[in-house]
Design an enzyme around this catalytic site. Structure first.
Site, short mmCIF file in Angstrom:
data_model
loop_
_atom_site.label_atom_id
_atom_site.label_comp_id
_atom_site.label_asym_id
_atom_site.label_seq_id
_atom_site.Cartn_x
_atom_site.Cartn_y
_atom_site.Cartn_z
N LEU A 18 21.81 -7.19 6.19
CA LEU A 18 23.02 -7.98 6.31
C LEU A 18 24.14 -7.46 5.40
O LEU A 18 25.26 -7.99 5.43
CB LEU A 18 22.72 -9.44 5.95
CG LEU A 18 21.77 -10.17 6.88
CD1 LEU A 18 21.40 -11.53 6.30
CD2 LEU A 18 22.37 -10.33 8.27
N LYS A 69 13.95 2.26 -5.01
CA LYS A 69 14.62 1.76 -6.20
C LYS A 69 14.13 2.41 -7.50
O LYS A 69 14.89 2.51 -8.46
CB LYS A 69 14.48 0.24 -6.29
CG LYS A 69 15.29 -0.51 -5.25
CD LYS A 69 15.22 -2.01 -5.45
CE LYS A 69 16.06 -2.74 -4.43
NZ LYS A 69 16.08 -4.20 -4.67
N GLY A 157 4.29 -8.90 -5.75
CA GLY A 157 4.93 -7.60 -5.62
C GLY A 157 5.21 -7.01 -6.99
O GLY A 157 5.34 -7.75 -7.98
N ALA A 158 5.27 -5.68 -7.04
CA ALA A 158 5.51 -5.02 -8.33
C ALA A 158 6.46 -3.85 -8.20
O ALA A 158 6.47 -2.96 -9.05
CB ALA A 158 4.16 -4.55 -8.92
N ALA A 161 12.35 -4.65 -6.86
CA ALA A 161 12.87 -6.02 -6.83
C ALA A 161 12.08 -6.91 -7.78
O ALA A 161 12.66 -7.74 -8.48
CB ALA A 161 12.81 -6.57 -5.41
N ARG A 180 -1.02 -5.46 -4.89
CA ARG A 180 -2.14 -4.70 -4.34
C ARG A 180 -2.46 -3.51 -5.22
O ARG A 180 -3.62 -3.14 -5.39
CB ARG A 180 -1.81 -4.24 -2.92
CG ARG A 180 -1.80 -5.36 -1.91
CD ARG A 180 -1.67 -4.85 -0.48
NE ARG A 180 -1.85 -5.94 0.47
CZ ARG A 180 -0.88 -6.73 0.89
NH1 ARG A 180 0.35 -6.55 0.44
NH2 ARG A 180 -1.12 -7.70 1.75
N ASP A 183 -2.30 -1.00 -10.92
CA ASP A 183 -1.69 -0.09 -11.90
C ASP A 183 -0.17 -0.25 -11.90
O ASP A 183 0.47 -0.17 -12.96
CB ASP A 183 -2.06 1.36 -11.60
CG ASP A 183 -3.49 1.69 -11.99
OD1 ASP A 183 -4.07 0.94 -12.81
OD2 ASP A 183 -4.04 2.69 -11.47
N GLY A 246 17.26 -16.20 -0.93
CA GLY A 246 17.35 -14.75 -0.76
C GLY A 246 18.73 -14.31 -0.33
O GLY A 246 19.25 -13.28 -0.77
#
Length: 282
Positions: A18, A69, A157-158, A161, A180, A183, A246
């Site tokens: 968007l 990123k 998540g790692a 973001a 997941r 490490d 978001g």
């Protein structure tokens, strides 16, 4: 005749972004001859895309999204201190022949929190510094000397973001990072010096989410399952097509990026109206 200059969005996938409708409305409103252009780039193509960005003076900068990123940092000349601390970049600016990396996700997330969830956050997160514009204070009940640190957060998540979210909440919250790739979660916690909380394996996600007051989905997947959430918990889904939170984060990080590229104050209400008018299929 098209715009002379351009800003790119580098990522994979990006076709449903968007950002173009928002940024191009801002350029038009301020009479800036620039176009925001999607450029789908796989990890194998990133080096070539960055070389093109560097060599073409008509490209004034870029946004960076999944999955680049963190990896894009290797191709930059300079890093803003906040981006360096986080280890993730979502905005690139050009100064002469040099490319500089920034992270506006932190400010975008904080401003979205203040805008979308003020009553939920009251008394839980107070007086933490906004990286670019002074101090952001969340509302708190009228009482003496509110105690920060009352919020337990589960981040799913790692990646880049997730790093920005964790940095935005540090040191006010207890932060558990579910991934997941354990490490990767460990590196995030180590790099950001998270001592209250830590990395969590995916098979412990339900247990960790159950113990959290605030859950952040920093993945492209539909996580956590809605049945796992209680009425007293809040979910912040970073995907702009999935939640008003978001979308608010997209707006505010985009406004901060706009100001880096142009040196002008972002027309926030124009950008908000453009986002509100965009179609948002799931």
């Amino acid at each position: 005749m098209g715009a002379v200059n351009s800003i790119l969005l580098l990522g994979d996938p990006i076709s449903r972004s968007l950002s173009p409708v928002m940024q191009n409305a801002a350029f038009k409103a301020l009479g800036i001859d620039c176009e925001y252009v999607l450029r789908e780039v796989s990890p194998a193509e990133l080096a070539r895309a960055m070389a093109a960005l560097r060599s073409d003076e008509r490209i004034l900068g870029a946004n960076v999204t999944i999955p680049h990123k963190e990896s894009v940092i290797a191709f930059l000349d300079d890093l803003d201190p906040l981006a360096a601390r986080i280890g993730a970049v979502n905005t690139i600016s050009r100064r002469g022949g040099r490319l500089k990396g920034w992270n506006t996700d932190v400010e975008g997330f904080r401003r979205a929190l203040a805008e979308q969830l003020p009553s939920f956050l009251a008394g839980k997160l107070e007086d933490f510094p906004s990286p670019a514009r002074g101090v952001q204070t969340f509302p708190s009940p009228a009482r003496g000397g509110g105690q920060g640190g009352g919020l337990r957060v589960a981040i799913i998540g790692a990646g880049g973001a997730a790093r920005a979210v964790a940095a935005a909440l540090q040191p006010a919250a207890e932060i558990w990072v579910i991934a997941r790739n354990l490490d990767q979660a460990r590196r995030l916690c180590r790099d950001l010096e998270i001592t209250r909380g830590g990395p969590v394996e995916m098979d412990q996600m339900q247990h960790t989410v159950a113990r959290a007051q605030f859950v952040v989905n920093a993945t492209p997947a539909d996580l956590p399952p809605p049945a796992w959430l209680r009425g007293d918990q809040r979910l912040f889904d970073l995907r702009s097509r999935r939640s008003p939170e978001g979308r608010a984060m997209l707006l505010h990080q985009g406004a901060a990026s706009f100001e880096i590229w142009t040196g002008r104050k972002a027309p926030l209400q124009v950008m908000r109206a453009a986002l509100d008018g965009a179609s948002v299929p799931a």
